[in-house]
Design a protein around this motif. Structure first.
Motif, short mmCIF file in Angstrom:
data_model
loop_
_atom_site.label_atom_id
_atom_site.label_comp_id
_atom_site.label_asym_id
_atom_site.label_seq_id
_atom_site.Cartn_x
_atom_site.Cartn_y
_atom_site.Cartn_z
N GLU A 174 -12.34 -22.94 -72.57
CA GLU A 174 -13.70 -23.45 -72.59
C GLU A 174 -14.50 -22.83 -71.44
O GLU A 174 -13.96 -22.55 -70.38
N GLU A 175 -15.79 -22.67 -71.65
CA GLU A 175 -16.67 -22.17 -70.61
C GLU A 175 -17.38 -23.35 -69.95
O GLU A 175 -17.55 -24.40 -70.56
N ILE A 176 -17.82 -23.15 -68.73
CA ILE A 176 -18.62 -24.15 -68.04
C ILE A 176 -20.06 -23.94 -68.47
O ILE A 176 -20.63 -22.88 -68.27
N VAL A 177 -20.64 -24.96 -69.08
CA VAL A 177 -22.01 -24.88 -69.59
C VAL A 177 -23.01 -25.30 -68.51
O VAL A 177 -24.05 -24.68 -68.36
N SER A 178 -22.70 -26.37 -67.79
CA SER A 178 -23.62 -26.82 -66.75
C SER A 178 -22.88 -27.57 -65.66
O SER A 178 -21.77 -28.06 -65.87
N VAL A 179 -23.51 -27.63 -64.51
CA VAL A 179 -23.00 -28.38 -63.37
C VAL A 179 -24.16 -29.21 -62.83
O VAL A 179 -25.23 -28.67 -62.54
N LYS A 180 -23.96 -30.51 -62.75
CA LYS A 180 -24.96 -31.40 -62.16
C LYS A 180 -24.36 -32.00 -60.90
O LYS A 180 -23.19 -32.37 -60.87
N ILE A 181 -25.19 -32.12 -59.88
CA ILE A 181 -24.80 -32.75 -58.62
C ILE A 181 -25.79 -33.89 -58.38
O ILE A 181 -26.99 -33.66 -58.29
N ILE A 182 -25.26 -35.10 -58.29
CA ILE A 182 -26.08 -36.30 -58.21
C ILE A 182 -25.67 -37.10 -56.98
O ILE A 182 -24.48 -37.27 -56.72
N SER A 183 -26.66 -37.61 -56.24
CA SER A 183 -26.37 -38.42 -55.05
C SER A 183 -26.50 -39.91 -55.36
O SER A 183 -27.27 -40.31 -56.23
N ASN A 184 -25.76 -40.69 -54.60
CA ASN A 184 -25.83 -42.15 -54.74
C ASN A 184 -26.99 -42.75 -53.93
O ASN A 184 -27.20 -43.95 -53.97
N ASN A 185 -27.73 -41.90 -53.21
CA ASN A 185 -28.87 -42.36 -52.41
C ASN A 185 -30.08 -41.47 -52.63
O ASN A 185 -29.96 -40.35 -53.14
N ASP A 186 -31.25 -41.96 -52.21
CA ASP A 186 -32.45 -41.13 -52.26
C ASP A 186 -32.28 -39.95 -51.31
O ASP A 186 -31.94 -40.13 -50.15
N MET B 250 -34.67 -38.50 -46.53
CA MET B 250 -34.70 -39.96 -46.64
C MET B 250 -33.41 -40.52 -46.05
O MET B 250 -33.27 -40.62 -44.86
N VAL B 251 -32.46 -40.83 -46.86
CA VAL B 251 -31.18 -41.38 -46.40
C VAL B 251 -30.27 -40.22 -45.97
O VAL B 251 -30.24 -39.17 -46.61
N LYS B 252 -29.53 -40.39 -44.89
CA LYS B 252 -28.66 -39.33 -44.37
C LYS B 252 -27.24 -39.40 -44.91
O LYS B 252 -26.52 -38.42 -44.90
N LYS B 253 -26.80 -40.56 -45.41
CA LYS B 253 -25.44 -40.70 -45.93
C LYS B 253 -25.46 -40.62 -47.46
O LYS B 253 -26.23 -41.32 -48.11
N HIS B 254 -24.58 -39.74 -47.98
CA HIS B 254 -24.56 -39.50 -49.42
C HIS B 254 -23.14 -39.34 -49.94
O HIS B 254 -22.29 -38.77 -49.26
N LYS B 255 -22.92 -39.85 -51.13
CA LYS B 255 -21.75 -39.50 -51.94
C LYS B 255 -22.31 -38.69 -53.10
O LYS B 255 -23.26 -39.12 -53.76
N PHE B 256 -21.74 -37.52 -53.33
CA PHE B 256 -22.21 -36.69 -54.42
C PHE B 256 -21.25 -36.77 -55.60
O PHE B 256 -20.03 -36.67 -55.43
N THR C 165 -17.46 -37.04 -54.24
CA THR C 165 -17.04 -36.73 -52.88
C THR C 165 -16.89 -38.04 -52.09
O THR C 165 -17.35 -39.09 -52.51
N THR C 166 -16.29 -37.93 -50.95
CA THR C 166 -16.32 -39.04 -50.00
C THR C 166 -17.73 -39.09 -49.43
O THR C 166 -18.51 -38.15 -49.58
N GLU C 167 -18.05 -40.17 -48.74
CA GLU C 167 -19.39 -40.27 -48.17
C GLU C 167 -19.55 -39.27 -47.02
O GLU C 167 -18.69 -39.14 -46.16
N LEU C 168 -20.66 -38.54 -47.06
CA LEU C 168 -20.97 -37.53 -46.07
C LEU C 168 -22.21 -37.93 -45.31
O LEU C 168 -23.17 -38.45 -45.89
N GLU C 169 -22.25 -37.68 -44.01
CA GLU C 169 -23.46 -37.89 -43.24
C GLU C 169 -24.08 -36.53 -42.97
O GLU C 169 -23.50 -35.69 -42.28
N LEU C 170 -25.26 -36.32 -43.53
CA LEU C 170 -25.94 -35.02 -43.44
C LEU C 170 -27.03 -35.10 -42.39
O LEU C 170 -27.83 -36.02 -42.37
N THR C 171 -27.06 -34.12 -41.51
CA THR C 171 -28.06 -34.12 -40.44
C THR C 171 -28.99 -32.93 -40.54
O THR C 171 -28.73 -31.99 -41.17
N PRO D 246 -34.99 -38.87 -56.09
CA PRO D 246 -34.50 -40.23 -55.86
C PRO D 246 -33.04 -40.37 -56.27
O PRO D 246 -32.48 -39.48 -56.93
N LYS D 247 -32.44 -41.46 -55.87
CA LYS D 247 -31.05 -41.77 -56.22
C LYS D 247 -30.83 -41.51 -57.72
O LYS D 247 -31.64 -41.88 -58.56
N GLY D 248 -29.74 -40.81 -58.04
CA GLY D 248 -29.38 -40.55 -59.43
C GLY D 248 -29.99 -39.31 -60.05
O GLY D 248 -29.68 -38.97 -61.18
#
Length: 120
Positions: free
Chosen positions: A23-35, A92-98, A114-120, A41-43
């Motif tokens: 199978e081929e990869i058709v698409s990749v989406k990356i979504i955060s649990n926070n804004d 907006m929010v610095k902590k994210h799970k993707f 992912t695990t929760e990451l703090e982005l600065t 926005p979230k989602g």
């Protein structure tokens, strides 16, 4: 007494790095649990603000362009092994799970978070 039509069996030497997935990869989406910012926005899908390193020359590429090269060129068994890189910091929010959702050509969606990451 042992009897058979084949007295010996031999295995061939396969070139493992040249296997192409069914199978081929058709698409990749990356979504955060926070804004992330005012536009994401979230989602919402953040895949446009991530880039991937190409496996053959370490050049950064958008996810969309990278997926095109996977279809046209040498198929790597580990297409994301060189990394996925966020291009902008959240405002907006610095902590994210993707959540990463990969859609395959047969319609299956493979997801992981992912695990929760703090982005600065």
């Amino acid at each position: 007494m042992y009897w058979g039509l084949i007295q010996s069996a031999y295995a061939c030497s396969c070139q493992g790095d040249y296997l192409k997935s069914k199978e081929e990869i058709v698409s990749v989406k990356i979504i955060s649990n926070n804004d992330f910012d005012s536009n994401h926005p979230k989602g919402s899908d953040l895949s446009l603000i991530f880039m991937l390193k190409r496996y053959y020359n370490d050049e950064l590429s958008s996810i969309k362009d990278y997926l095109k090269t996977l279809k046209l060129e040498y198929q790597n068994n580990y297409p994301f092994q060189k990394g996925v890189f966020l291009q902008v910091a959240p405002t907006m929010v610095k902590k994210h799970k993707f959540k990463i959702a990969i859609t395959l050509s047969d319609g299956r969606v493979i997801e992981s978070e992912t695990t929760e990451l703090e982005l600065t």
